[in-house]
Design a protein around this motif. Structure first.
Motif, PDB file in Angstrom:
ATOM      1  N   ILE A 250       0.830  -1.208   0.000  1.00 13.74           N
ATOM      2  CA  ILE A 250       0.000   0.000   0.000  1.00 13.74           C
ATOM      3  C   ILE A 250       0.860   1.252   0.000  1.00 13.74           C
ATOM      4  CG2 ILE A 250      -1.757   1.294   1.279  1.00 13.74           C
ATOM      5  CD1 ILE A 250      -2.724  -1.417   2.393  1.00 13.74           C
ATOM      6  N   ARG A 251       1.907   1.267   0.835  1.00 14.05           N
ATOM      7  CA  ARG A 251       2.770   2.449   0.902  1.00 14.05           C
ATOM      8  C   ARG A 251       3.420   2.755  -0.443  1.00 14.05           C
ATOM      9  NH1 ARG A 251       5.425   0.109   6.332  1.00 14.05           N
ATOM     10  NH2 ARG A 251       3.934   0.932   7.878  1.00 14.05           N
ATOM     11  N   SER A 252       3.812   1.703  -1.167  1.00 13.33           N
ATOM     12  CA  SER A 252       4.482   1.913  -2.460  1.00 13.33           C
ATOM     13  C   SER A 252       3.559   2.569  -3.472  1.00 13.33           C
ATOM     14  CB  SER A 252       5.016   0.585  -3.002  1.00 13.33           C
ATOM     15  OG  SER A 252       3.965  -0.290  -3.385  1.00 13.33           O
ATOM     16  N   LEU A 253       2.255   2.468  -3.250  1.00 11.89           N
ATOM     17  CA  LEU A 253       1.289   3.091  -4.150  1.00 11.89           C
ATOM     18  C   LEU A 253       1.026   4.551  -3.815  1.00 11.89           C
ATOM     19  CD1 LEU A 253      -1.197   0.107  -4.399  1.00 11.89           C
ATOM     20  CD2 LEU A 253      -0.042   1.168  -6.346  1.00 11.89           C
ATOM     21  N   ILE A 254       1.432   4.982  -2.629  1.00 16.13           N
ATOM     22  CA  ILE A 254       1.114   6.354  -2.218  1.00 16.13           C
ATOM     23  C   ILE A 254       2.350   7.207  -1.939  1.00 16.13           C
ATOM     24  CG2 ILE A 254      -1.112   5.676  -1.261  1.00 16.13           C
ATOM     25  CD1 ILE A 254       0.104   5.770   1.529  1.00 16.13           C
ATOM     26  N   ASP A 255       3.540   6.604  -1.925  1.00 21.42           N
ATOM     27  CA  ASP A 255       4.723   7.382  -1.549  1.00 21.42           C
ATOM     28  C   ASP A 255       5.511   7.910  -2.742  1.00 21.42           C
ATOM     29  OD1 ASP A 255       6.044   5.166  -2.543  1.00 21.42           O
ATOM     30  OD2 ASP A 255       6.852   4.495  -0.618  1.00 21.42           O
ATOM     31  N   GLY A 256       4.990   7.693  -3.945  1.00 23.09           N
ATOM     32  CA  GLY A 256       5.657   8.217  -5.133  1.00 23.09           C
ATOM     33  C   GLY A 256       6.742   7.328  -5.699  1.00 23.09           C
ATOM     34  N   SER A 257       6.970   6.158  -5.090  1.00 25.57           N
ATOM     35  CA  SER A 257       8.037   5.284  -5.586  1.00 25.57           C
ATOM     36  C   SER A 257       7.641   4.569  -6.867  1.00 25.57           C
ATOM     37  CB  SER A 257       8.425   4.254  -4.515  1.00 25.57           C
ATOM     38  OG  SER A 257       7.319   3.442  -4.155  1.00 25.57           O
ATOM     39  N   LEU A 258       6.348   4.507  -7.141  1.00 25.57           N
ATOM     40  CA  LEU A 258       5.843   3.920  -8.382  1.00 25.57           C
ATOM     41  C   LEU A 258       5.031   4.962  -9.147  1.00 25.57           C
ATOM     42  CD1 LEU A 258       4.447   0.470  -7.171  1.00 25.57           C
ATOM     43  CD2 LEU A 258       6.584   0.850  -8.397  1.00 25.57           C
ATOM     44  N   ALA A 259       5.242   5.047 -10.440  1.00 23.60           N
ATOM     45  CA  ALA A 259       4.396   5.896 -11.279  1.00 23.60           C
ATOM     46  C   ALA A 259       3.237   5.030 -11.755  1.00 23.60           C
ATOM     47  CB  ALA A 259       5.187   6.444 -12.460  1.00 23.60           C
ATOM     48  N   SER A 260       2.176   5.017 -10.975  1.00 19.13           N
ATOM     49  CA  SER A 260       1.079   4.101 -11.274  1.00 19.13           C
ATOM     50  C   SER A 260      -0.260   4.803 -11.173  1.00 19.13           C
ATOM     51  CB  SER A 260       1.095   2.915 -10.296  1.00 19.13           C
ATOM     52  OG  SER A 260      -0.058   2.121 -10.449  1.00 19.13           O
TER      53      SER A 260
ATOM     54  N   PHE B 134      -5.609  -5.512  -7.144  1.00 25.61           N
ATOM     55  CA  PHE B 134      -4.625  -5.377  -6.068  1.00 25.61           C
ATOM     56  C   PHE B 134      -3.967  -6.731  -5.845  1.00 25.61           C
ATOM     57  CE2 PHE B 134      -3.514  -5.426  -1.500  1.00 25.61           C
ATOM     58  CZ  PHE B 134      -2.855  -4.211  -1.362  1.00 25.61           C
ATOM     59  N   GLY B 135      -2.662  -6.720  -5.640  1.00 21.62           N
ATOM     60  CA  GLY B 135      -1.947  -7.950  -5.333  1.00 21.62           C
ATOM     61  C   GLY B 135      -0.828  -7.655  -4.355  1.00 21.62           C
ATOM     62  N   VAL B 136      -0.763  -8.401  -3.275  1.00 19.79           N
ATOM     63  CA  VAL B 136       0.264  -8.166  -2.255  1.00 19.79           C
ATOM     64  C   VAL B 136       1.614  -8.642  -2.775  1.00 19.79           C
ATOM     65  CG1 VAL B 136       1.035  -8.694   0.080  1.00 19.79           C
ATOM     66  CG2 VAL B 136      -1.406  -8.348  -0.386  1.00 19.79           C
ATOM     67  N   VAL B 137       2.614  -7.756  -2.704  1.00 22.30           N
ATOM     68  CA  VAL B 137       3.971  -8.069  -3.159  1.00 22.30           C
ATOM     69  C   VAL B 137       4.895  -8.183  -1.956  1.00 22.30           C
ATOM     70  CG1 VAL B 137       3.548  -6.816  -5.310  1.00 22.30           C
ATOM     71  CG2 VAL B 137       4.711  -5.654  -3.417  1.00 22.30           C
ATOM     72  N   PRO B 138       6.006  -8.892  -2.084  1.00 23.84           N
ATOM     73  CA  PRO B 138       6.960  -8.963  -0.973  1.00 23.84           C
ATOM     74  C   PRO B 138       7.546  -7.579  -0.695  1.00 23.84           C
ATOM     75  CG  PRO B 138       7.409 -10.670  -2.611  1.00 23.84           C
ATOM     76  CD  PRO B 138       6.426  -9.733  -3.226  1.00 23.84           C
ATOM     77  N   ARG B 139       7.747  -7.276   0.565  1.00 22.92           N
ATOM     78  CA  ARG B 139       8.325  -5.987   0.952  1.00 22.92           C
ATOM     79  C   ARG B 139       9.640  -5.757   0.222  1.00 22.92           C
ATOM     80  NH1 ARG B 139       9.109  -8.399   6.996  1.00 22.92           N
ATOM     81  NH2 ARG B 139       7.322  -9.585   6.222  1.00 22.92           N
ATOM     82  N   GLY B 140       9.844  -4.548  -0.262  1.00 20.64           N
ATOM     83  CA  GLY B 140      11.065  -4.213  -0.989  1.00 20.64           C
ATOM     84  C   GLY B 140      10.960  -4.341  -2.498  1.00 20.64           C
ATOM     85  N   SER B 141       9.847  -4.845  -3.006  1.00 19.02           N
ATOM     86  CA  SER B 141       9.696  -5.011  -4.459  1.00 19.02           C
ATOM     87  C   SER B 141       9.694  -3.642  -5.141  1.00 19.02           C
ATOM     88  CB  SER B 141       8.387  -5.744  -4.764  1.00 19.02           C
ATOM     89  OG  SER B 141       8.369  -7.018  -4.150  1.00 19.02           O
ATOM     90  N   GLY B 142      10.586  -3.484  -6.128  1.00 17.62           N
ATOM     91  CA  GLY B 142      10.765  -2.188  -6.770  1.00 17.62           C
ATOM     92  C   GLY B 142       9.989  -2.018  -8.057  1.00 17.62           C
ATOM     93  N   ARG B 143      10.388  -1.034  -8.832  1.00 17.27           N
ATOM     94  CA  ARG B 143       9.671  -0.682 -10.061  1.00 17.27           C
ATOM     95  C   ARG B 143       9.729  -1.780 -11.119  1.00 17.27           C
ATOM     96  NH1 ARG B 143      11.266   5.682 -11.251  1.00 17.27           N
ATOM     97  NH2 ARG B 143      10.489   6.530  -9.269  1.00 17.27           N
TER      98      ARG B 143
END
Length: 498
Positions: free
Chosen positions: A89-99, A139-148
């Motif tokens: 969830i954080r990766s979708l809101i912190d700007g680390s992914l352009a999605s 939505f799909g849960v990914v392992p923590r640390g999964s990048g772009r």
């Protein structure tokens, strides 16, 4: 030789991104939905049921507490825990992914991990659509640390694990024998589907020939309806069919100088004979749509509550006159361009549409491109009109925020036509903040009434799901959403030579 349990399934294009945080096209969500698990799962009535989350509660309107299933593991053996859900969830809101999917979580303020199996999501304001945005396919849960670049070698926890992918050729997945939700039982003499090669075949005639020869085993909503009719006459072919929830639609670029006036958009809608297209191209295997929500949805407005656009050439001409587009000497009033993918059904539809609009003085040019190029143009707003379909995401009324909200311009959402209406935004915010379904329905009905008048896009029809398969594949039961979940239970009766 394709061994027991190994099948070939045709898809029209390569998935854009198998990481469900980033993939928004149909192939990404359908194939990715087999690789990943969501927190909740939609049933046949579009109601949300427990999945990775065994239960959840809301101690207040802006707090969600999710309790996770214990014993779930990713395909590489790592346990799936609250930290992984929080990271996703954080990766979708912190700007680390352009999605574009980040827009679906814009209300999220912070995510906390209470313990190994408990996640707490705090929102800035009440958001009744948040739970749906954590459902299967979206939505799909990914392992923590999964990048772009995670989508190149995705690791999920779903019933199938990723093996390999070659762009514009194939994606291969294999059965996850350690799947936490169990394995389907099989009939005597049959095999589970163990290995799936999703073979990319953009041409529908080639797809039909592959099925007829047995080089491919099945295809879901790939071949045109006339080809489906021909194929089901073959001894080695069966067709599993049923009503579908995906909706075909056209979207206008409302910032375009020619399309800024809603009367032009209404004229296009009035010039289209949708029923004729359904009969000619879909062989009647589709239902007309006046809203994006599926038939029977609790939030769907009925026809009496919306402006309708039955086929009426005179009305189309009158609207164009009022908008300042009189007929020229050649009868042409306005020239427009529609962009489409190379999907055969879409191209046939566009050809019929050209003829229909011509009678109202609208000259329509068609620009078809392979899906990646087409989708890039659509996302950039480089179009006047485009044709696509909503799959899965239109099963919740949050689709109206995602598709028409001012805050949902790409890359934050799917408002590719750049439509903006403060009244619509206010209604959507009120609906999302309410826990009273009656209040939410009233708001969503009013949104649909406004959209039907201003017409930033035209809902066209809901095609039936048509899964064509060889007799080698049995127990095929298509889902209304058009996803690939039926592959979990489908069975294979034997080898086939290749």
């Amino acid at each position: 030789m394709r061994g027991p349990g190994s099948v070939v399934m045709i898809i029209e294009s390569s998935p854009n991104n198998l990481d469900l945080r980033q993939g928004t096209d149909a192939q990404s969500e359908r194939v990715g939905g087999l690789i990943f698990d969501a927190l909740v799962k939609k049933d046949e009535h579009y109601e949300l049921q427990p999945w990775l989350a065994t239960s959840w509660e809301q101690p207040d309107a802006s707090t969600w507490v999710f309790h996770l299933h214990d014993g779930v593991r990713f395909h590489d053996g790592r346990p799936l825990e609250a930290e992984d859900v929080a990271y996703t969830i954080r990766s979708l809101i912190d700007g680390s992914l352009a999605s574009a999917k980040g827009g679906s979580f814009i209300a999220v303020d912070k995510v906390e991990v209470r313990d190994r199996l408990t996640v707490v999501v705090h929102t800035k304001h009440p958001d009744a659509g948040l739970l749906f945005n954590m459902s299967d396919g979206l939505f799909g849960v990914v392992p923590r640390g999964s990048g772009r670049d995670f989508g190149l070698h995705p690791i999920g926890s779903g019933p199938f694990r990723f093996v390999s992918a070659v762009q514009d050729k194939e994606v291969i997945v294999e059965r996850n024998h350690d799947y936490w939700a169990g394995m389907p039982e099989v009939l005597t003499g049959a095999h589970r589907v163990e290995r799936i090669t999703f073979q990319v075949v953009p041409d529908t005639i080639t797809s039909a020939l592959e099925l007829e020869k047995g080089s491919a085993d099945l295809a879901s909503n790939v071949v045109t309806l006339d080809m489906v009719h021909t194929l089901e006459m073959k001894r080695n072919i069966e067709v599993a069919s049923g009503p579908g929830s995906p909706v075909v639609y056209f979207t206008f670029n409302v910032t375009d100088p020619l399309l800024r006036d809603k009367r032009v958009r209404q004229a296009v809608a009035s010039a289209i004979d949708r029923q004729a297209i359904v009969e000619a191209i879909w062989r009647g295997q589709a239902r007309l749509a006046n809203t994006l929500l599926p038939v029977g949805h609790w939030a769907a407005a009925n026809d009496a509550q919306m402006a309708l656009y039955p086929h009426n050439v005179s009305r189309a001409q009158r609207l164009l006159d009022e908008a300042g587009f009189p007929a020229g000497k050649d009868g042409v009033r306005i020239r427009l361009t529609m962009k489409t993918s190379t999907d055969e059904s879409t191209r046939l539809m566009a050809a019929v549409l050209q003829q229909q609009l011509r009678t109202a003085g609208i000259r329509l040019d068609i620009r078809s491109a392979e899906f990646g190029t087409f989708y890039a143009d659509v996302t950039k707003g480089a179009f006047q009109i485009y044709a696509l379909r909503w799959i899965g995401s239109n099963e919740d009324p949050d689709i109206f925020r995602y598709a028409y909200g001012t805050g949902s311009f790409p890359p934050k959402g799917g408002n590719r036509g750049r439509y903006s209406n403060p009244r619509v935004d206010a209604l959507l915010a009120e609906a999302a903040a309410s826990e009273d379904r009656a209040v939410r329905r009233a708001d969503y009905v009013e949104v649909q009434r406004i959209l039907a008048d201003e017409l930033p896009s035209i809902p066209m029809w809901y095609p039936n799901n048509e899964v064509v398969h060889t007799l080698r594949i049995t127990n095929v039961r298509p889902r209304a959403s058009g996803n690939f979940d039926f592959l979990r239970e489908a069975e294979v009766t034997g080898d086939v030579a290749r």
